[in-house]
Design an enzyme around this catalytic site. Structure first.
Site, short mmCIF file in Angstrom:
data_model
loop_
_atom_site.label_atom_id
_atom_site.label_comp_id
_atom_site.label_asym_id
_atom_site.label_seq_id
_atom_site.Cartn_x
_atom_site.Cartn_y
_atom_site.Cartn_z
CB CYS A 1 -0.91 0.05 1.03
SG CYS A 1 -1.89 1.52 1.24
CB CYS B 1 -2.90 -0.95 4.64
SG CYS B 1 -2.70 0.80 3.62
#
Length: 373
Positions: free
Chosen positions: A103, A200
């Protein structure tokens, strides 16, 4: 005194206290600051409330308080294509991925960085606990955050020199407690907001329930490495190497009352291997192979070096020797390591500096693969 007013910094604001204080500090230092909220996941909680909407309200409140413009940008497609598909593929392959590393690499410091440039940014900034330092040649070195308990260089280890050149980490020299104090002193709307946990951008959903929405679970046998049947497992994707809880077997199966741990997986036969004892022999290894090897600055194609490494977040560094061959590496441990997990990141350090890292493919014990995968 440096005039920062002509330097535009676009801050990734999540609605949390860290990114709020990041924006505040930059504003106080005289930068031209813009806040940007990234919507990366279509998310509602168990009450049907879209958590992203609530977070965006917090971003708006803080931005208004400190007097900066703010925008919202939607990266749901980019997140799905570049992070979530990878996440699912890793679980299908029986591995335990680290989506936060991907991410950061693909969304926060690629998609977001590209978007920030369209706003005329000179730099982007985030609330990560890490530090950047320029040397006399203009190269940027990434250093651990001053708060050892919060240092996030592990998750930033795949960032490139080009990305780091455009990045500021204003919280890197601070302790988390100091960040809270700054927020409270300034009366920021997020000062008392609790830290987010979980994957995330997916938040705090029940992980097993969440994963089962996207991947069908296939039940199978749970066995010891000497062939004893210990019952049924719920699906290999739900277990990670070294895991203790959630096995449904107690000490009564063993005779020595030691707890049971996941020690391996056989994907082809859908078998989960378990063993008793925290330091069970099947959990110990003395080297690993890694791929997607990446350094934060230019390195030779093939070389060998000694450093320290982390194999998971929040663990003490271990001394290793690294043999790099292109984008792959063999990492040899000075001392045997426990529960090395395929899919997780291995990250290299030289003292305070994070050098980069890669993704663990396989652990070895005396040259033999030891994960049964």
């Amino acid at each position: 005194m440096t005039d920062n007013s002509k330097i535009r910094v676009v801050v990734g604001m999540s609605g949390g206290v860290d990114s709020s204080v990041t924006a505040l500090l930059l504003k106080e230092q005289g930068y031209d600051v813009i806040g940007v909220f990234m919507k990366n996941w279509d998310d509602t909680d168990e009450f049907g409330v879209c958590t992203a909407t609530e977070d965006y309200k917090d971003v708006a409140a803080v931005a208004d308080q400190i007097g900066i413009p703010y925008y919202s940008v939607n990266f749901e497609k980019e997140y799905w294509d570049r992070v979530f598909e990878y996440f699912l593929a890793e679980y299908r392959a029986g591995r335990t991925p680290n989506p936060d590393v991907m991410c950061n690499k693909e969304i926060k410091f690629k998609a977001f960085l590209d978007y920030a440039m369209t706003l005329g940014a000179d730099y982007v900034a985030t609330g990560h606990y890490a530090q950047v330092k320029r040397d006399e040649n203009g190269k940027v070195h990434m250093l651990r955050g001053a708060d050892n308990g919060k240092d996030q260089t592990y998750f930033l280890s795949q960032l490139s020199q080009e990305q780091l050149q455009k990045t500021l980490f204003p919280l890197g020299h601070l302790q988390k407690s100091e960040v809270r104090e700054i927020a409270e002193r300034a009366g920021l709307a997020t000062a008392k907001k609790k830290d987010s946990t979980g994957i995330c951008f997916i938040g705090e959903k029940n992980f097993k329930q969440f994963l089962s929405q996207y991947l069908p679970a296939q039940k199978g046998r749970m066995m010891t490495i000497d062939g004893r049947d210990m019952g049924e497992h719920a699906g290999l994707m739900y277990y990670t190497i070294g895991q203790r809880g959630g096995l449904g077997i107690g000490g009564q199966h063993g005779g020595d009352n030691q707890p049971w741990f996941v020690v391996g997986k056989d994907l082809s036969q859908n078998i989960l291997y378990v063993g008793q004892g925290f330091y069970h022999e099947a959990l110990m290894s003395n080297s690993l192979d890694a791929s997607v090897i990446h350094f934060t600055r230019e390195m030779p194609e093939e070389f060998t070096f000694e450093c320290t490494a982390k194999f998971r977040y929040r663990q003490p560094d271990s001394h290793v020797t690294v043999h790099v061959r292109g984008d792959k590496a063999e990492v040899v441990f000075a001392e045997p390591q426990r529960a090395i997990t395929p899919g997780q990141a291995v990250v290299f350090y030289d003292g305070k500096e994070c050098l980069g890292g890669g993704m663990i493919d396989m652990a070895y014990k005396n040259g033999q693969p030891c994960q049964y995968i």
